[in-house]
Motif scaffolding. Structure first.
Motif, PDB file in Angstrom:
ATOM      1  N   GLY A  29       0.811  -1.209   0.000  1.00 57.24           N
ATOM      2  CA  GLY A  29       0.000   0.000   0.000  1.00 57.24           C
ATOM      3  C   GLY A  29       0.843   1.257   0.000  1.00 57.24           C
ATOM      4  O   GLY A  29       2.051   1.243  -0.260  1.00 57.24           O
ATOM      5  N   ASN A  30       0.188   2.386   0.286  1.00 58.96           N
ATOM      6  CA  ASN A  30       0.842   3.697   0.284  1.00 58.96           C
ATOM      7  C   ASN A  30       0.865   4.286   1.680  1.00 58.96           C
ATOM      8  O   ASN A  30      -0.010   4.000   2.509  1.00 58.96           O
ATOM      9  CB  ASN A  30       0.087   4.680  -0.621  1.00 58.96           C
ATOM     10  N   GLY A  31       1.891   5.089   1.945  1.00 57.91           N
ATOM     11  CA  GLY A  31       1.943   5.920   3.131  1.00 57.91           C
ATOM     12  C   GLY A  31       1.959   7.380   2.709  1.00 57.91           C
ATOM     13  O   GLY A  31       2.280   7.706   1.559  1.00 57.91           O
ATOM     14  N   VAL A  32       1.629   8.288   3.609  1.00 53.54           N
ATOM     15  CA  VAL A  32       1.581   9.711   3.280  1.00 53.54           C
ATOM     16  C   VAL A  32       2.016  10.534   4.473  1.00 53.54           C
ATOM     17  O   VAL A  32       1.827  10.126   5.637  1.00 53.54           O
ATOM     18  CB  VAL A  32       0.156  10.136   2.814  1.00 53.54           C
ATOM     19  N   LEU A  33       2.608  11.671   4.195  1.00 55.38           N
ATOM     20  CA  LEU A  33       2.982  12.634   5.218  1.00 55.38           C
ATOM     21  C   LEU A  33       2.610  14.009   4.691  1.00 55.38           C
ATOM     22  O   LEU A  33       2.930  14.358   3.536  1.00 55.38           O
ATOM     23  CB  LEU A  33       4.476  12.550   5.497  1.00 55.38           C
ATOM     24  N   VAL A  34       1.920  14.802   5.504  1.00 55.78           N
ATOM     25  CA  VAL A  34       1.540  16.153   5.094  1.00 55.78           C
ATOM     26  C   VAL A  34       2.203  17.152   6.018  1.00 55.78           C
ATOM     27  O   VAL A  34       2.411  16.885   7.209  1.00 55.78           O
ATOM     28  CB  VAL A  34       0.003  16.342   5.093  1.00 55.78           C
ATOM     29  N   THR A  35       2.550  18.307   5.454  1.00 53.83           N
ATOM     30  CA  THR A  35       3.186  19.359   6.254  1.00 53.83           C
ATOM     31  C   THR A  35       2.873  20.703   5.647  1.00 53.83           C
ATOM     32  O   THR A  35       2.506  20.811   4.469  1.00 53.83           O
ATOM     33  CB  THR A  35       4.711  19.129   6.325  1.00 53.83           C
ATOM     34  N   GLU A  36       3.028  21.742   6.462  1.00 56.09           N
ATOM     35  CA  GLU A  36       2.761  23.111   6.024  1.00 56.09           C
ATOM     36  C   GLU A  36       4.061  23.892   6.020  1.00 56.09           C
ATOM     37  O   GLU A  36       4.828  23.860   6.984  1.00 56.09           O
ATOM     38  CB  GLU A  36       1.744  23.758   6.964  1.00 56.09           C
ATOM     39  N   LEU A  37       4.317  24.607   4.914  1.00 53.36           N
ATOM     40  CA  LEU A  37       5.542  25.378   4.752  1.00 53.36           C
ATOM     41  C   LEU A  37       5.199  26.783   4.279  1.00 53.36           C
ATOM     42  O   LEU A  37       4.062  27.069   3.892  1.00 53.36           O
ATOM     43  CB  LEU A  37       6.466  24.702   3.721  1.00 53.36           C
ATOM     44  N   SER A  38       6.191  27.650   4.281  1.00 56.67           N
ATOM     45  CA  SER A  38       6.020  28.980   3.702  1.00 56.67           C
ATOM     46  C   SER A  38       6.075  28.892   2.184  1.00 56.67           C
ATOM     47  O   SER A  38       6.868  28.114   1.628  1.00 56.67           O
ATOM     48  CB  SER A  38       7.127  29.920   4.193  1.00 56.67           C
ATOM     49  N   VAL A  39       5.234  29.654   1.510  1.00 61.85           N
ATOM     50  CA  VAL A  39       5.333  29.743   0.053  1.00 61.85           C
ATOM     51  C   VAL A  39       6.672  30.377  -0.278  1.00 61.85           C
ATOM     52  O   VAL A  39       7.022  31.425   0.278  1.00 61.85           O
ATOM     53  CB  VAL A  39       4.178  30.577  -0.533  1.00 61.85           C
ATOM     54  N   PRO A  40       7.460  29.772  -1.159  1.00 64.05           N
ATOM     55  CA  PRO A  40       8.804  30.314  -1.415  1.00 64.05           C
ATOM     56  C   PRO A  40       8.744  31.710  -2.026  1.00 64.05           C
ATOM     57  O   PRO A  40       7.920  31.992  -2.888  1.00 64.05           O
ATOM     58  CB  PRO A  40       9.417  29.298  -2.389  1.00 64.05           C
ATOM     59  N   HIS A  41       9.630  32.563  -1.528  1.00 60.57           N
ATOM     60  CA  HIS A  41       9.729  33.923  -2.058  1.00 60.57           C
ATOM     61  C   HIS A  41      10.331  33.870  -3.458  1.00 60.57           C
ATOM     62  O   HIS A  41      11.235  33.095  -3.738  1.00 60.57           O
ATOM     63  CB  HIS A  41      10.601  34.780  -1.144  1.00 60.57           C
ATOM     64  N   ARG A  42       9.813  34.706  -4.318  1.00 65.92           N
ATOM     65  CA  ARG A  42      10.328  34.813  -5.685  1.00 65.92           C
ATOM     66  C   ARG A  42      10.478  36.286  -6.010  1.00 65.92           C
ATOM     67  O   ARG A  42       9.513  37.049  -5.922  1.00 65.92           O
ATOM     68  CB  ARG A  42       9.362  34.137  -6.661  1.00 65.92           C
ATOM     69  N   PRO A  43      11.669  36.724  -6.398  1.00 63.98           N
ATOM     70  CA  PRO A  43      11.858  38.145  -6.687  1.00 63.98           C
ATOM     71  C   PRO A  43      10.926  38.619  -7.800  1.00 63.98           C
ATOM     72  O   PRO A  43      10.623  37.872  -8.737  1.00 63.98           O
ATOM     73  CB  PRO A  43      13.324  38.232  -7.121  1.00 63.98           C
ATOM     74  N   LYS A  44      10.447  39.852  -7.694  1.00 64.79           N
ATOM     75  CA  LYS A  44       9.580  40.404  -8.718  1.00 64.79           C
ATOM     76  C   LYS A  44      10.308  40.430 -10.057  1.00 64.79           C
ATOM     77  O   LYS A  44      11.461  40.848 -10.158  1.00 64.79           O
ATOM     78  CB  LYS A  44       9.158  41.821  -8.326  1.00 64.79           C
ATOM     79  N   GLY A  45       9.630  39.937 -11.085  1.00 60.99           N
ATOM     80  CA  GLY A  45      10.229  39.902 -12.407  1.00 60.99           C
ATOM     81  C   GLY A  45      11.154  38.731 -12.646  1.00 60.99           C
ATOM     82  O   GLY A  45      11.820  38.666 -13.698  1.00 60.99           O
ATOM     83  N   ALA A  46      11.212  37.784 -11.692  1.00 62.36           N
ATOM     84  CA  ALA A  46      12.084  36.613 -11.869  1.00 62.36           C
ATOM     85  C   ALA A  46      11.641  35.817 -13.094  1.00 62.36           C
ATOM     86  O   ALA A  46      10.439  35.717 -13.382  1.00 62.36           O
ATOM     87  CB  ALA A  46      12.039  35.734 -10.634  1.00 62.36           C
ATOM     88  N   PRO A  47      12.587  35.235 -13.845  1.00 61.54           N
ATOM     89  CA  PRO A  47      12.233  34.491 -15.056  1.00 61.54           C
ATOM     90  C   PRO A  47      11.675  33.103 -14.785  1.00 61.54           C
ATOM     91  O   PRO A  47      11.471  32.327 -15.712  1.00 61.54           O
ATOM     92  CB  PRO A  47      13.562  34.405 -15.805  1.00 61.54           C
ATOM     93  N   TYR A  48      11.445  32.765 -13.529  1.00 64.26           N
ATOM     94  CA  TYR A  48      10.908  31.460 -13.175  1.00 64.26           C
ATOM     95  C   TYR A  48       9.716  31.653 -12.251  1.00 64.26           C
ATOM     96  O   TYR A  48       9.506  32.730 -11.676  1.00 64.26           O
ATOM     97  CB  TYR A  48      11.978  30.592 -12.506  1.00 64.26           C
ATOM     98  N   THR A  49       8.909  30.609 -12.110  1.00 63.20           N
ATOM     99  CA  THR A  49       7.708  30.654 -11.287  1.00 63.20           C
ATOM    100  C   THR A  49       7.911  29.837 -10.011  1.00 63.20           C
ATOM    101  O   THR A  49       8.911  29.125  -9.865  1.00 63.20           O
ATOM    102  CB  THR A  49       6.507  30.083 -12.052  1.00 63.20           C
ATOM    103  N   VAL A  50       6.941  29.937  -9.105  1.00 59.09           N
ATOM    104  CA  VAL A  50       6.976  29.086  -7.919  1.00 59.09           C
ATOM    105  C   VAL A  50       6.958  27.614  -8.323  1.00 59.09           C
ATOM    106  O   VAL A  50       7.628  26.777  -7.702  1.00 59.09           O
ATOM    107  CB  VAL A  50       5.795  29.419  -6.978  1.00 59.09           C
ATOM    108  N   ASN A  51       6.217  27.285  -9.378  1.00 56.38           N
ATOM    109  CA  ASN A  51       6.200  25.899  -9.854  1.00 56.38           C
ATOM    110  C   ASN A  51       7.600  25.432 -10.244  1.00 56.38           C
ATOM    111  O   ASN A  51       7.984  24.290  -9.983  1.00 56.38           O
ATOM    112  CB  ASN A  51       5.249  25.762 -11.042  1.00 56.38           C
ATOM    113  N   ASP A  52       8.374  26.319 -10.872  1.00 48.85           N
ATOM    114  CA  ASP A  52       9.749  25.958 -11.231  1.00 48.85           C
ATOM    115  C   ASP A  52      10.608  25.769  -9.982  1.00 48.85           C
ATOM    116  O   ASP A  52      11.462  24.873  -9.934  1.00 48.85           O
ATOM    117  CB  ASP A  52      10.364  27.037 -12.131  1.00 48.85           C
ATOM    118  N   GLN A  53      10.387  26.588  -8.957  1.00 48.06           N
ATOM    119  CA  GLN A  53      11.112  26.395  -7.692  1.00 48.06           C
ATOM    120  C   GLN A  53      10.768  25.037  -7.075  1.00 48.06           C
ATOM    121  O   GLN A  53      11.645  24.337  -6.553  1.00 48.06           O
ATOM    122  CB  GLN A  53      10.763  27.515  -6.720  1.00 48.06           C
TER     123      GLN A  53
END
Length: 443
Positions: A216-240
């Motif tokens: 079967g499967n196991g799972v672990l959930v946790t809460e973190l801060s949304v990563p900071h991304r500089p304004k105008g950065a050429p990448y997205t949070v998804n890329d981080q």
């Protein structure tokens, strides 16, 4: 897939008629061919509310929401062995009581997660989802409520069921749960060439940790801060998140003595609207983001921005390419030219043969939850939403993220034949470490 009209129920709005049937789409059929009892294909969603819900009102609201999205009211239609297609049979009403209220339990959240991962709602009863309502802390009266949605992934995906839950929240609480506007993206400049590693080499597998004796499967959930991304950065949070996942696995594999190999990470892409007209079903297409082994070794603060930019180039290019949900091969494999049992045997055989080329892991970033999921004054609006995707071998590990109320909610799900809960906790720590590393200091 598009929503279909609700069939007539009885003589009050026309003569009774046979329930409407629709053929399985490609994604549904491939999943149906490869079902396993040991590792059910479920999607688990848990929504944390600050207050309490009235059982009767919630049951009524959720049932009404199912009727507002009638494509979810379906079951697998019976048919002879020689049929050329599986078909969904749309039903006028649920076959079963979808909503349940388990008795209070000191470990209620753990047990609810175990049930969500351990048993898929049957395809033979409409709809193939279940909703459990659990007290967040049975030992402390007055604390919040957690809604556990368990979805049979052969029929539906997480974003579609979240849309149904948003409708139920609006019917229950009387408050607007319309989706928020998606973030505005600066149009990407056309790129002539994208630096993409070769995909001809079988990718790395997640190294074995300390497997558990039970399947079967196991799972672990946790809460973190949304990563900071500089304004105008050429990448997205998804890329981080993509780079974080790749570095986490590369680090884990080095610790366990695996030689460096390229990684490929499957990424679902969902272009559906989030309004009430959202098509219900399995609506994402899958792309694979490659990483060369050398890119993930000796990464430091100076080289990380380049890795983020290269990853952003690849994800943008992959998203822009028109492609069937599971690729052209799957569409050919599910062509209705022979009976489905024959296609099922061929599909399972090809899946076993292709196992070495299966991607290393899956990262499903739901992004910012577009609905308030506001259940009114007594229950309140969602303060946390977690998803987890199936983690069958040969991948054996999936990473799912979503953000609510300015926080990132991470779920790691694994096959117990590959990892243990302690391994999952270590992977979580590695994820948090590398996620922090992708952030540039705030000004």
């Amino acid at each position: 897939m598009t929503a279909v009209e609700h069939p007539a129920r009885d003589g009050t709005d026309g003569p009774a008629r046979r329930p409407r049937r629709i053929p399985f789409p490609v994604v549904d059929e491939v999943a149906r061919h490869c079902l396993q009892e040991e590792e059910p294909e479920t999607v688990h969603i848990e929504v944390h509310l600050p207050g309490r819900l009235d059982p009767a009102r919630l049951r009524t609201a959720f049932t009404q929401a199912l009727h507002r999205h009638p494509r979810i009211l379906m079951r697998e239609a019976e048919g002879p062995w020689y049929r050329r297609r599986y078909e969904w049979e749309l039903t006028p009403d649920p076959d079963v009581d979808v909503v349940s209220f388990p008795p209070p339990d000191r470990d209620a959240l753990k047990h609810a997660r175990d049930r969500a991962l351990g048993a898929a709602p049957p395809l033979t009863a409409s709809p193939p989802i279940r909703l459990e309502v659990v007290d967040e802390d049975a030992t402390s009266p007055g604390t919040g409520t957690v809604l556990f949605l368990t979805i049979n992934h052969t029929a539906l995906d997480g974003p579609a069921c979240l849309r149904v839950l948003a409708t139920a929240a609006e019917l229950y609480g009387g408050r607007d749960n319309s989706p928020s506007a998606p973030p505005v993206r600066t149009p990407d400049a056309p790129q002539e060439q994208v630096d993409t590693p070769s995909t001809w080499t079988p990718p790395a597998r997640v190294a074995h940790g300390t497997p558990e004796p039970s399947p079967g499967n196991g799972v672990l959930v946790t809460e973190l801060s949304v990563p900071h991304r500089p304004k105008g950065a050429p990448y997205t949070v998804n890329d981080q998140l993509m780079v974080t996942t790749a570095l986490m696995i590369a680090h884990w594999n080095r610790e366990h003595g695996a030689r460096p190999r390229p990684l490929r990470i499957t990424m679902p892409v969902d272009d559906r609207p989030r309004g009430t007209d959202m098509p219900i079903g399995n609506g994402t297409r899958l792309v694979e983001v490659p990483f060369a082994a050398a890119e993930l070794t000796s990464v430091d603060r100076n080289s990380l921005p380049d890795l983020l930019r290269r990853t952003a180039d690849r994800t943008r290019a992959l998203k822009s390419l028109p492609r069937p949900q599971l690729g052209h091969g799957a569409a050919l494999l599910t062509a209705p030219v022979v009976p489905v049992p024959w296609r099922a045997a061929l599909t399972r055989g090809l899946r076993r043969a292709a196992a070495p080329w299966t991607s290393t892991t899956l990262l499903s970033n739901i992004g910012r939850i577009p609905y308030a999921l506001d259940f009114g004054a007594t229950a309140g609006r969602a303060r946390a939403v977690w998803f987890s995707a199936p983690a069958r071998m040969p991948r054996g590990l999936t990473v799912t993220t979503a953000s609510t109320a300015g926080r990132l909610h991470l779920a790691l799900r694994w096959s117990r034949t590959l990892l243990s809960h302690g391994d999952g906790a270590h992977l979580r720590d590695l994820f948090e470490h590398y996620l922090h590393a992708t952030q540039e200091p705030r000004p």
